[in-house]
Scaffold this active site. Structure first.
Site, PDB file in Angstrom:
ATOM      1  CG  ASP A  25      -8.135   4.461  -4.828  1.00  0.00           C
ATOM      2  OD1 ASP A  25      -9.369   4.439  -5.008  1.00  0.00           O
ATOM      3  OD2 ASP A  25      -7.353   3.790  -5.521  1.00  0.00           O
TER       4      ASP A  25
ATOM      5  CD  GLU B 148      -2.973  -0.869  -0.066  1.00  0.00           C
ATOM      6  OE1 GLU B 148      -2.975   0.221  -0.663  1.00  0.00           O
ATOM      7  OE2 GLU B 148      -3.683  -1.825  -0.408  1.00  0.00           O
TER       8      GLU B 148
ATOM      9  CE1 TYR C  38      -6.781   2.921  -0.884  1.00  0.00           C
ATOM     10  CE2 TYR C  38      -4.448   3.096  -0.303  1.00  0.00           C
ATOM     11  CZ  TYR C  38      -5.482   2.441  -0.955  1.00  0.00           C
ATOM     12  OH  TYR C  38      -5.225   1.298  -1.638  1.00  0.00           O
TER      13      TYR C  38
END
Length: 349
Positions: free
Chosen positions: A134, A33, A116
């Site tokens: 996102d 991520e 996020y």
DNA sequence: AACCCGTGGTA
DNA sequence: TTACCAAGGGT
């Protein structure tokens, strides 16, 4: 079938087999991520492999010197991601006994992890019903529901988060979150979305109104600043040079040649007369030659850097102890790396 | 809120 | 060529 379940159905039949989709180990999901923030899958993939291989556990990452982490990150940009990743790895090892936090409110405390990323990790690894928002989610929701609230305002951020949270399939938030992102990345693309084969095309607001190109709405435009860098590439009689660590601003903690920044482009005479230049070399006998006559700007998101590389030949090697071979061990910006490849290709290939 | 932080792909 | 912008976050 409702909106989210249609996305999930599409996803289960169209998902790419990506390496981080074969694990729920929070350390690996976290790595992926962070790497993928503002970064395309194609660009981040090799970095993910490198990090997993060099740092198989959070303990390995925490134990590494920052320079090693930055060196592995070299070329990926947004280097604060690497610095924060390393900082947070040490935090997990030293403060959390090496155990990765297992819920949203603890995960978001990690440096470099915002709403996020905390939503992504907590849903994918711990099945927590937190919706990710996102760039893909903004686009899919704005188009499908016809929302023209600017996405880069506090109002827009709240509105889209609330809607995404309402739509989320609470039974399987992990699949739902990845489904909507994959759908945005491959079907509801920024340009030329594949509306003909879209499973939602019969109920999409933007398609019906023919305003796909206008959504999502973004406010303001970023202004680009021009900067003029003069790098002093020192060549001593003993074939040594000097690099220094950046202490602020862009490329923080990466290395570069000694730098003279000016407000306007300067020529050789102006360089030699510059205070920093005389402070560095004083009365030493030096020769100066510009390496790159043609200046191609190095373009960043909001800076254009016009860099001149000045080759400074000097007999005295007292203060310049870096061998050219050593320099390849240091993390450097792509701008410097490109120069090195042109200038000293013998050493690097 | 406004600005800062990279690099590379695409039209 | 320019302009947009990608699995955002920090200050």
């Amino acid at each position: 079938m409702n909106f989210s379940n249609q996305l999930i159905y599409w996803y289960l039949n169209n998902r790419r087999d990506l390496p981080w989709r074969n694990t729920t180990n929070p350390y690996y999901i976290w790595l992926s991520e962070i790497i993928l923030q503002q970064t395309r899958v194609d660009q981040g993939m090799n970095y993910y492999f490198k990090f997993v291989e060099n740092f198989p556990t959070v303990n390995d990452l925490a134990a590494a010197p920052e320079e090693e982490v930055l060196k592995l990150w070299q070329g990926l940009g947004y280097y604060s991601r690497a610095r924060n990743l390393h900082f947070s790895a040490k935090y997990i090892v030293n403060q959390l006994n090496g155990v990765f936090p297992s819920n949203y409110s603890e995960i978001i405390k990690l440096k470099g992890v915002g709403d996020y990323t905390a939503s992504a990790i907590s849903s994918i690894c711990f099945n927590e019903p937190m919706a990710v928002v996102d760039g893909n989610v903004y686009r899919v929701l704005a188009r499908y529901f016809g929302i023209n609230t600017p996405i880069n305002t506090s109002k827009g951020i709240k509105e889209f988060k609330k809607l995404a949270q309402q739509l989320l399939n609470k039974e399987d938030p992990a699949t739902n979150n990845q489904a909507i992102m994959e759908f945005g990345a491959r079907m509801c693309k920024p340009q030329n979305p594949d509306c003909n084969s879209c499973p939602l095309n019969s109920s999409c607001s933007a398609l019906a109104k023919n305003n796909i190109k206008d959504l999502p709405v973004k406010e303001g435009k970023l202004k680009v600043r021009n900067r003029y860098f003069n790098y002093l590439v020192i060549e001593t009689d003993e074939n040594t040079t000097k690099i220094v660590k950046r202490k602020k601003g862009i490329w923080l903690n990466l290395y570069e040649f000694p730098l003279i920044e000016t407000l306007k482009p300067i020529n050789e005479n102006e360089l030699i007369e510059h205070e920093t230049f005389s402070n560095l070399f004083g009365l030493n006998n030096v020769s100066v030659k510009l390496f790159n006559n043609k200046i191609k700007p190095h373009k960043l998101s909001h800076q254009h850097i016009y860099a001149k590389f000045w080759i400074i030949k000097i007999a005295n090697s007292l203060n310049y102890k870096h061998s050219w071979e050593d320099i390849s061990k240091y993390p450097v910006p792509i701008l410097i790396n490109n120069f090195l490849n042109e200038y000293k290709s013998d050493y690097f290939f």
